[in-house]
Design a protein around this motif. Structure first.
Motif, PDB file in Angstrom:
ATOM      1  N   GLY A   7       9.159  -8.364   8.193  1.00 42.57           N
ATOM      2  CA  GLY A   7       8.122  -8.141   7.201  1.00 42.57           C
ATOM      3  C   GLY A   7       8.051  -6.722   6.672  1.00 42.57           C
ATOM      4  N   GLY A   8       8.901  -5.840   7.172  1.00 42.24           N
ATOM      5  CA  GLY A   8       8.891  -4.474   6.675  1.00 42.24           C
ATOM      6  C   GLY A   8       9.416  -4.402   5.253  1.00 42.24           C
ATOM      7  N   GLY A   9       9.257  -3.242   4.650  1.00 42.03           N
ATOM      8  CA  GLY A   9       9.728  -3.067   3.293  1.00 42.03           C
ATOM      9  C   GLY A   9       9.217  -1.776   2.706  1.00 42.03           C
ATOM     10  N   LEU A  10       9.380  -1.659   1.404  1.00 40.99           N
ATOM     11  CA  LEU A  10       8.939  -0.476   0.671  1.00 40.99           C
ATOM     12  C   LEU A  10       7.593  -0.762   0.008  1.00 40.99           C
ATOM     13  CD1 LEU A  10       9.545   2.352  -0.548  1.00 40.99           C
ATOM     14  CD2 LEU A  10      10.706   1.153  -2.428  1.00 40.99           C
ATOM     15  N   VAL A  11       6.655   0.119   0.215  1.00 41.11           N
ATOM     16  CA  VAL A  11       5.322  -0.060  -0.354  1.00 41.11           C
ATOM     17  C   VAL A  11       4.833   1.290  -0.879  1.00 41.11           C
ATOM     18  CG1 VAL A  11       4.179   0.287   1.875  1.00 41.11           C
ATOM     19  CG2 VAL A  11       3.037  -1.037   0.086  1.00 41.11           C
ATOM     20  N   MET A  12       4.001   1.247  -1.895  1.00 39.47           N
ATOM     21  CA  MET A  12       3.462   2.470  -2.467  1.00 39.47           C
ATOM     22  C   MET A  12       2.331   3.007  -1.597  1.00 39.47           C
ATOM     23  SD  MET A  12       5.166   3.109  -5.206  1.00 39.47           S
ATOM     24  CE  MET A  12       4.102   4.228  -6.118  1.00 39.47           C
ATOM     25  N   ASP A  13       2.122   4.293  -1.712  1.00 42.83           N
ATOM     26  CA  ASP A  13       1.002   4.966  -1.060  1.00 42.83           C
ATOM     27  C   ASP A  13      -0.301   4.227  -1.413  1.00 42.83           C
ATOM     28  OD1 ASP A  13      -0.087   8.487  -1.049  1.00 42.83           O
ATOM     29  OD2 ASP A  13      -0.774   6.722   0.068  1.00 42.83           O
ATOM     30  N   GLY A  14      -1.078   3.869  -0.400  1.00 45.40           N
ATOM     31  CA  GLY A  14      -2.317   3.147  -0.616  1.00 45.40           C
ATOM     32  C   GLY A  14      -2.175   1.637  -0.575  1.00 45.40           C
ATOM     33  N   GLY A  15      -0.958   1.158  -0.488  1.00 47.90           N
ATOM     34  CA  GLY A  15      -0.704  -0.276  -0.474  1.00 47.90           C
ATOM     35  C   GLY A  15      -0.879  -0.904   0.892  1.00 47.90           C
ATOM     36  N   SER A  16      -0.578  -2.189   0.946  1.00 48.43           N
ATOM     37  CA  SER A  16      -0.728  -2.964   2.183  1.00 48.43           C
ATOM     38  C   SER A  16       0.560  -3.699   2.510  1.00 48.43           C
ATOM     39  CB  SER A  16      -1.865  -3.986   2.036  1.00 48.43           C
ATOM     40  OG  SER A  16      -3.099  -3.348   1.823  1.00 48.43           O
TER      41      SER A  16
END
Length: 126
Positions: A7-16
């Motif tokens: 379930g890992g991945g790339l997410v923006m600052d403030g994301g979930s």
């Protein structure tokens, strides 16, 4: 006995992001469950550790108020819901289980955990 985290991945600052951990060969309800992480250049640290038998959770670092754990006993799955992610949360995340079902002191020390999944990478971009 096997744990598999994903379930890992790339997410923006403030994301979930929600991480999942599938367990097999043992019952999560009879264990203590932990999520750990290793950030680049740092030692592995406990993020959140949960003891189902006493329904108690230990939060490491800045996890409290942002991360939560849930367990689906029917599926033998553990989830780590991570909200308000920040770049400092970037790390390889691991799920782990201890055969000890009671509250441990300290509750989130990695040497107390017997089973480990492979890591899943979480990258938070600014």
């Amino acid at each position: 006995v096997q744990l598999q985290a994903y379930g890992g991945g790339l997410v923006m600052d403030g994301g979930s992001l929600r991480l999942s951990c599938a367990a097999s060969g043992f019952s999560l309800d009879d264990s203590t469950i932990g999520w750990f992480r290793r950030a680049p250049g740092k030692e592995r640290e406990g993020v959140l550790c949960f003891t189902p038998s006493v329904d108690s959770t230990y939060f490491g670092g800045s996890a409290k108020g942002r991360f939560t754990i849930s367990i689906d006993n029917a599926k033998n799955m553990v989830y780590l819901q991570m909200n308000r992610l920040i770049p400092e949360d970037t790390a390889l995340y691991y799920c782990a289980a201890s055969k000890r079902a009671g509250w441990m002191t300290p509750p989130c020390m990695d040497s107390s955990y017997d089973y480990w999944g492979q890591g899943t990478l979480v990258t938070v971009s600014s």
